[in-house]
Design an enzyme around this catalytic site. Structure first.
Site: not given
Length: 164
Positions: A58-60
């Site tokens: 999700v962060c990437s």
């Protein structure tokens, strides 16, 4: 205050900035290992994307989505903030052809998470930052602030872009 991680409540501490507040002062470590602060972005709008680690799906994804959405905005800086070492964030950007992003780490200043109200106090991610996006105008006034309720969810991209 609490958020969830995989539907399990996690307490967070600090004071999360609200729309209309001034962006709190910060000093972070940049990709070149030099300090970054509010002063480095004077006169620019800032989209501050705060997250646990660049090495999570999700962060990437959120970094890529925001980078693509802001690519043509010369008046705006995308500031991606996590506990990751600058080397990890630089590696990610190189491997994924991510450009026009300013990476910053709070590894030297863990108090950043308290100052921005995103400090995860318990659970598997204790000591990292909750997922949040704060947008400030060119005068440092916050125009959007979102503390994402579930850490594994993405932020509201439409609301971020509308706040610019």
């Amino acid at each position: 205050m609490t958020v969830t991680f995989q539907n399990n409540p996690v307490s967070i501490s600090g004071s999360f900035p609200k729309v209309g507040d001034r962006l709190p002062s910060f000093t972070l470590c940049g990709a070149d290992l030099n300090d970054l602060s509010n002063e480095d972005f004077k006169g620019k709008k800032i989209v501050m994307s705060i997250f646990p680690s660049i090495d999570t799906p999700v962060c990437s994804k959120s970094v890529k989505v925001l980078q693509n959405a802001l690519m043509t905005r010369n008046d705006t800086v995308l500031l991606c903030v996590s506990a990751d070492l600058p080397f990890a964030m630089s590696r990610f950007c190189t491997e994924h052809a991510v450009a026009n992003v300013t990476n910053a780490s709070f590894f030297r200043e863990p108090a950043f998470t308290e100052r921005f109200g995103v400090n995860l106090n318990e659970g598997a991610l204790r000591g990292l930052a909750a997922r949040a996006v704060i947008v400030a105008d060119e005068f440092g006034v916050i125009t959007h602030s979102e503390l994402v309720n579930e850490i594994t969810n993405e932020p509201d991209y439409d609301r971020i872009l509308m706040s610019l």
